[in-house]
Design a protein around this motif. Structure first.
Motif, PDB file in Angstrom:
ATOM      1  N   LEU A 113       0.607 -82.334 -43.561  1.00 19.83           N
ATOM      2  CA  LEU A 113      -0.137 -81.238 -44.174  1.00 19.83           C
ATOM      3  C   LEU A 113      -0.823 -80.372 -43.123  1.00 19.83           C
ATOM      4  N   THR A 114      -1.371 -81.011 -42.097  1.00 20.95           N
ATOM      5  CA  THR A 114      -2.010 -80.251 -41.020  1.00 20.95           C
ATOM      6  C   THR A 114      -0.990 -79.371 -40.329  1.00 20.95           C
ATOM      7  N   GLU A 115       0.203 -79.918 -40.083  1.00 19.14           N
ATOM      8  CA  GLU A 115       1.256 -79.118 -39.463  1.00 19.14           C
ATOM      9  C   GLU A 115       1.627 -77.933 -40.354  1.00 19.14           C
ATOM     10  N   ALA A 116       1.780 -78.208 -41.644  1.00 15.36           N
ATOM     11  CA  ALA A 116       2.160 -77.136 -42.567  1.00 15.36           C
ATOM     12  C   ALA A 116       1.158 -75.986 -42.531  1.00 15.36           C
ATOM     13  N   LEU A 117      -0.121 -76.309 -42.375  1.00 10.93           N
ATOM     14  CA  LEU A 117      -1.154 -75.279 -42.336  1.00 10.93           C
ATOM     15  C   LEU A 117      -1.122 -74.451 -41.056  1.00 10.93           C
ATOM     16  N   THR A 118      -0.441 -74.934 -40.020  1.00  7.89           N
ATOM     17  CA  THR A 118      -0.359 -74.157 -38.776  1.00  7.89           C
ATOM     18  C   THR A 118       0.790 -73.158 -38.796  1.00  7.89           C
ATOM     19  N   LEU A 119       1.679 -73.269 -39.770  1.00  6.52           N
ATOM     20  CA  LEU A 119       2.888 -72.457 -39.780  1.00  6.52           C
ATOM     21  C   LEU A 119       2.640 -71.129 -40.489  1.00  6.52           C
ATOM     22  N   PRO A 120       2.907 -70.019 -39.832  1.00  3.50           N
ATOM     23  CA  PRO A 120       2.632 -68.717 -40.445  1.00  3.50           C
ATOM     24  C   PRO A 120       3.429 -68.474 -41.726  1.00  3.50           C
ATOM     25  N   GLN A 121       4.583 -69.105 -41.841  1.00  2.00           N
ATOM     26  CA  GLN A 121       5.413 -68.891 -43.039  1.00  2.00           C
ATOM     27  C   GLN A 121       4.784 -69.484 -44.301  1.00  2.00           C
TER      28      GLN A 121
END
Length: 286
Positions: free
Chosen positions: A126-134
């Motif tokens: 989830l943390t990774e997902a929040l870093t992705l601009p898409q």
């Protein structure tokens, strides 16, 4: 140890604060060496039951053969990653009191640890997902899921142990799938869906796998030398003994340190910046 609720989570590509989701063995009571079970195999030289300390665990909760794990046949230990669950259970959930000091809590501590590990793995994704601009269109939903997961990790030992992880994982997975679709949207057209594919020993040298989903795929011993895995969904893919020499995994999504540790690579293998190149990649193979 600071609570994860203190982290500033920004949905920007250059914001990736997962330090508290990385194992800190010095702050853990050797939980992976006690709570988990393993069987004699290519990964372990002996059988060990859950709740029984590994014979290599010292009194200070450190490993007595840490520098020689692979040589001694414990390659499974070098692959395992608790995502920081060990120190969370040791220092937060049980307030720094170890299972040797208070044997009556041992069983509960060992039950809590694998649940916490799964929750921390979800926090990693989830943390990774929040870093992705898409993922900006689903930022609010991702934040809510992350905050709920964090609250679950902060419960009492009994509350954590009773968590329905399967149900929570299913809810989070909906968002992770949407994340994958958003990240791969501009490149996944005409790409074959390889989700859950059996690619054991597959010859994929130099393959263009950009935008492909390899979620849960078996890539054991696959030849991925020089393969392009950018924007590839790698969640749950089995990379044991996969050859990643010269492969490009920058921009891949949901790749973990344990997956990287299980593979073979070299100085030419390109990894996401939040993952470390395993030390055994620098050594010649057997």
């Amino acid at each position: 140890m600071p609570e994860k609720s203190e982290r500033q989570l920004l949905p920007l590509a250059d914001s990736d604060d997962r330090q508290d989701l990385r194992a800190d063995c010095g702050s853990c009571f050797g939980l992976c060496c006690v709570a988990l079970t393993f069987s004699k195999s290519s990964d372990f030289p002996v059988d060990k039951a859950a709740g029984t300390p590994c014979t290599n665990l010292r009194q200070d909760f450190r490993c007595g053969i840490h520098q020689k794990l692979r040589q001694k046949g414990y390659s499974g230990c070098t692959v395992y990653d608790c995502f920081g669950a060990g120190q969370k259970v040791s220092q937060a959930t049980f307030g720094g009191t170890d299972w040797r000091q208070d044997p009556e809590t041992a069983r509960q501590m060992f039950d809590v640890f694998p649940v916490m590990r799964q929750l921390h793995e979800l926090l990693w994704y989830l943390t990774e997902a929040l870093t992705l601009p898409q993922t900006r269109p689903i930022t609010a939903e991702l934040r809510r899921a992350l905050e709920k997961t964090e609250r679950l990790t902060e419960g009492t030992p009994a509350a954590v142990a009773e968590t329905d992880v399967a149900a929570h994982r299913a809810d989070v997975n909906v968002l992770l799938l949407r994340t994958s679709d958003l990240v791969r949207a501009d490149i996944r057209r005409k790409k074959k869906d390889r989700r859950g594919a059996d690619l054991f020993g597959a010859r994929l040298r130099g393959a263009d796998l950009r935008g492909v989903t390899l979620r849960g795929a078996c890539l054991i011993a696959a030849d991925l030398r020089g393969a392009d895995l950018r924007q590839t969904d790698l969640i749950g893919a089995d990379f044991r003994d996969a050859d990643l020499r010269g492969a490009d995994l920058t921009g891949s999504i949901f790749l973990t340190q344990s997956q990287v540790n299980a593979a073979q690579g070299d100085a030419e293998t390109k990894l996401p910046p939040f993952l470390a190149r395993p030390t055994h990649w620098d050594r010649p193979g057997p």
